[in-house]
Design an enzyme around this catalytic site. Structure first.
Site, PDB file in Angstrom:
ATOM      1  N   GLY A  51     -34.876   3.638 -32.771  1.00 25.60           N
ATOM      2  CA  GLY A  51     -34.453   3.759 -31.384  1.00 25.60           C
ATOM      3  C   GLY A  51     -35.070   2.670 -30.516  1.00 25.60           C
ATOM      4  O   GLY A  51     -35.564   2.955 -29.428  1.00 25.60           O
ATOM      5  N   HIS A  52     -35.041   1.439 -31.030  1.00 31.18           N
ATOM      6  CA  HIS A  52     -35.589   0.311 -30.276  1.00 31.18           C
ATOM      7  C   HIS A  52     -35.060  -1.001 -30.851  1.00 31.18           C
ATOM      8  O   HIS A  52     -34.396  -1.026 -31.873  1.00 31.18           O
ATOM      9  CB  HIS A  52     -37.122   0.322 -30.309  1.00 31.18           C
ATOM     10  N   SER A  53     -35.399  -2.059 -30.144  1.00 29.49           N
ATOM     11  CA  SER A  53     -35.103  -3.424 -30.579  1.00 29.49           C
ATOM     12  C   SER A  53     -36.376  -4.230 -30.389  1.00 29.49           C
ATOM     13  O   SER A  53     -37.252  -3.851 -29.609  1.00 29.49           O
ATOM     14  CB  SER A  53     -33.980  -4.004 -29.718  1.00 29.49           C
TER      15      SER A  53
END
Length: 134
Positions: A51-53
């Site tokens: 749930g991230h970059s």
């Protein structure tokens, strides 16, 4: 700008032996210098990770045991990759949103990273990620 085409499944050398197989990950397997290694395990049923970059960091994910899905998004397209072989890993370049879902019982996800942990390198809100792509 990173796209889903930059994310690839890469083979990890496998040495087969009747006593058990062995795979080796060195800098010739991943296209970056290895700075950090961590792993996810005991993920409860239905839980999600990721749930991230990352702004700069690249990662290489391997299902050492069991299986899980990696949902990749480059701001334009989305792709789902199922990892379930300990001799194959997924290269995720910087600038790609990732979510890990559908962990099987006993799944272990090994992550090899191009840099040490830095909170400043994370984009944790999907809307902020989308804005960074425009």
């Amino acid at each position: 700008m990173s796209t889903l085409q930059n994310c690839k499944l890469l083979s990890i050398p496998k040495i087969e032996d009747p006593r058990g197989n062995l795979s080796v990950i060195e800098n010739n397997v991943v296209p970056f210098e290895i700075k950090r290694v961590y792993y996810l395990y005991d993920v409860p049923s239905g839980a999600e990770r990721g749930g991230h970059s990352h702004i700069e960091q690249q990662e290489f994910l391997i299902a050492l045991s069991g299986s899980f899905d990696v949902i990749l998004n480059d701001g334009q397209k989305e792709n789902v990759v199922t990892l379930n072989k300990p001799f194959q890993g997924l290269l995720i370049t910087n600038g790609i949103w990732r979510e890990l879902k559908n962990f099987s019982s006993g799944a272990v996800c090994l992550v090899i990273a191009s840099d040490v942990f830095s909170e400043e390198d994370y984009i944790r809100e999907f809307q902020e990620f989308q804005e960074s792509k425009s």
